[in-house]
Design a protein around this motif. Sequence first.
Motif, PDB file in Angstrom:
ATOM      1  N   GLN A  21       0.803  -1.228   0.000  1.00 28.28           N
ATOM      2  CA  GLN A  21       0.000   0.000   0.000  1.00 28.28           C
ATOM      3  C   GLN A  21       0.837   1.280   0.000  1.00 28.28           C
ATOM      4  O   GLN A  21       0.470   2.259  -0.656  1.00 28.28           O
TER       5      GLN A  21
ATOM      6  N   ASP B 132       4.144   0.516   4.417  1.00 27.88           N
ATOM      7  CA  ASP B 132       2.908   0.015   5.018  1.00 27.88           C
ATOM      8  C   ASP B 132       2.382  -1.046   4.062  1.00 27.88           C
ATOM      9  O   ASP B 132       1.897  -0.721   2.973  1.00 27.88           O
TER      10      ASP B 132
ATOM     11  N   GLU C 186       5.014  -1.512   8.478  1.00 30.16           N
ATOM     12  CA  GLU C 186       3.692  -1.452   9.115  1.00 30.16           C
ATOM     13  C   GLU C 186       2.790  -2.565   8.564  1.00 30.16           C
ATOM     14  O   GLU C 186       2.809  -2.831   7.361  1.00 30.16           O
ATOM     15  N   ASP C 187       2.018  -3.148   9.436  1.00 30.53           N
ATOM     16  CA  ASP C 187       1.054  -4.191   9.056  1.00 30.53           C
ATOM     17  C   ASP C 187       1.587  -5.170   8.013  1.00 30.53           C
ATOM     18  O   ASP C 187       0.986  -5.352   6.947  1.00 30.53           O
TER      19      ASP C 187
ATOM     20  N   ASP D  80      -0.930  -1.390  12.840  1.00 28.89           N
ATOM     21  CA  ASP D  80      -1.985  -0.405  12.567  1.00 28.89           C
ATOM     22  C   ASP D  80      -3.334  -1.116  12.702  1.00 28.89           C
ATOM     23  O   ASP D  80      -3.966  -1.056  13.759  1.00 28.89           O
TER      24      ASP D  80
ATOM     25  N   LEU E 162       0.847   2.162  15.484  1.00 28.47           N
ATOM     26  CA  LEU E 162       0.326   3.306  14.743  1.00 28.47           C
ATOM     27  C   LEU E 162      -0.811   3.922  15.559  1.00 28.47           C
ATOM     28  O   LEU E 162      -1.619   3.208  16.148  1.00 28.47           O
TER      29      LEU E 162
ATOM     30  N   LYS F 270      -3.986   6.450  15.433  1.00 31.65           N
ATOM     31  CA  LYS F 270      -4.962   7.209  14.642  1.00 31.65           C
ATOM     32  C   LYS F 270      -6.134   7.517  15.562  1.00 31.65           C
ATOM     33  O   LYS F 270      -6.905   6.600  15.905  1.00 31.65           O
TER      34      LYS F 270
ATOM     35  N   LYS G 289       3.207  10.038  10.388  1.00 35.68           N
ATOM     36  CA  LYS G 289       2.956   9.603   9.016  1.00 35.68           C
ATOM     37  C   LYS G 289       1.840  10.466   8.467  1.00 35.68           C
ATOM     38  O   LYS G 289       0.688  10.335   8.885  1.00 35.68           O
TER      39      LYS G 289
HETATM   40 ZN    ZN Z   1      -1.648   1.213   7.749  1.00 33.71          ZN
END
Ligand code: ZN
Length: 400
Positions: A154, A232, A275-276, A302, A325, A327, A378
């Motif tokens: 991604q 990611d 990430e992930d 994440d 992560l 959020k 990020k």
């Molecule tokens: Zn992510």
Amino acid sequence: MTLITDVALRRVLDSRGNATVEADVYTESGGFGRARAPSGASTGEFEAIELPAHEAIASAREEAVPRLVGEVYAGNQRDVDAALHAADGTDDFSGIGANSAVALSMAAAHAAADVTGAPLFQHLGGTFRGNSFPVPLGNVIGGGEHAADATDIQEFLVAPIGAPSVEEAVFANAAVHETVADILADRGVPCGKGDEGAWAPSIDDSEAFEIVAEATDIVEDDAGFEIRFGLDVAGAELYVADAGVYEYSETTRNTDEQIAYLADLVDEYDLIYVEDPLDENDFEAFAALTDRVGDQTLICGDDLFVTNVDRLERGIEDGAANSILIKPNQIGTLSDTVDAIELGVESGYEPVISHRSGETEDTTIAHLAVAMDAPYIKTGAVGGERTAKLNELIRIEQNA
Ligand code: ZN
Ligand code: PGA
């Protein structure tokens, strides 16, 4: 002084052209705060629930506003956020919507900061925090759920870890973004951009690695400080649960192969951040990869953790990662967000504060990253909703 006297909620546009929630909070002594909810595309299965904006607003007007106005002090964030939970009445914010909750929670913080006259990062961080600046992770090539017909991974994220200032780091990321475009043009690859402003070329992941490695080398030489990169993977989006495999355009990998693939990439490209890498339900596979390369790189959860203290606790027990992560809209309030950051830090998990793919001009996360002394943020490399945060970091750095 910070007693909430009025609240307004409205539907505004996000960067994808979707409706999101904006909240205004007013206080007794003339404080004013405004914030907006972001929105994910590759959302984790265990995130707090985002409702359609008009539903979230209607429900918050009915349930949350009466519990805030004349009842709660914006300066007491825990009280504000407890009122939001009480108004919601569920454990995933499906009552008033995590989008209404996070907009109200963050707007209250802005209003309280406004009353004191302190910038938000100081209000949130207090006297003893907010003295270091995060390294911005800049998304320069991407695909997955953020762009059709592009890379399987991604996000390819530039990390200017040697930059002497946020300002230099932000410009280094923009330079890598531009250099990637030059290399793509030399190779005759036309492309547009994905949701976060990263280039979205129709190339395979191995070519993207080559290009990002070359671009970071060029800009590193120019800038004179160390620039690395990371990923990611958004592994949950690649994972096909029925078949137990990660599905790439050209191949599939079972979980062991996925772990070996990522470990090899960490070695080959000296990745600083992953990430992930694996599915959001597979704590065990995360732990196996962390065991293998966790001393060389950050393995960040994440969709695995969704900024949720309960899931992070399980991850800590399992040794699933070494980074989380963060959020705010995954969990719905600033208090819950800070709890996840603090548990992470206590347990040696580096917090990485993050935007979403659907964003607005809101700058709250820039302040949060500084307030919490987060090592990374990020928030993209280019594009107005991304530069809103990056430019705010530059301002904070200059004025701190
Ligand atoms: Zn992510
Ligand atoms: P999202 O993507 O906002 O679409 O979830 C960002 C991420 O996965 O980190």
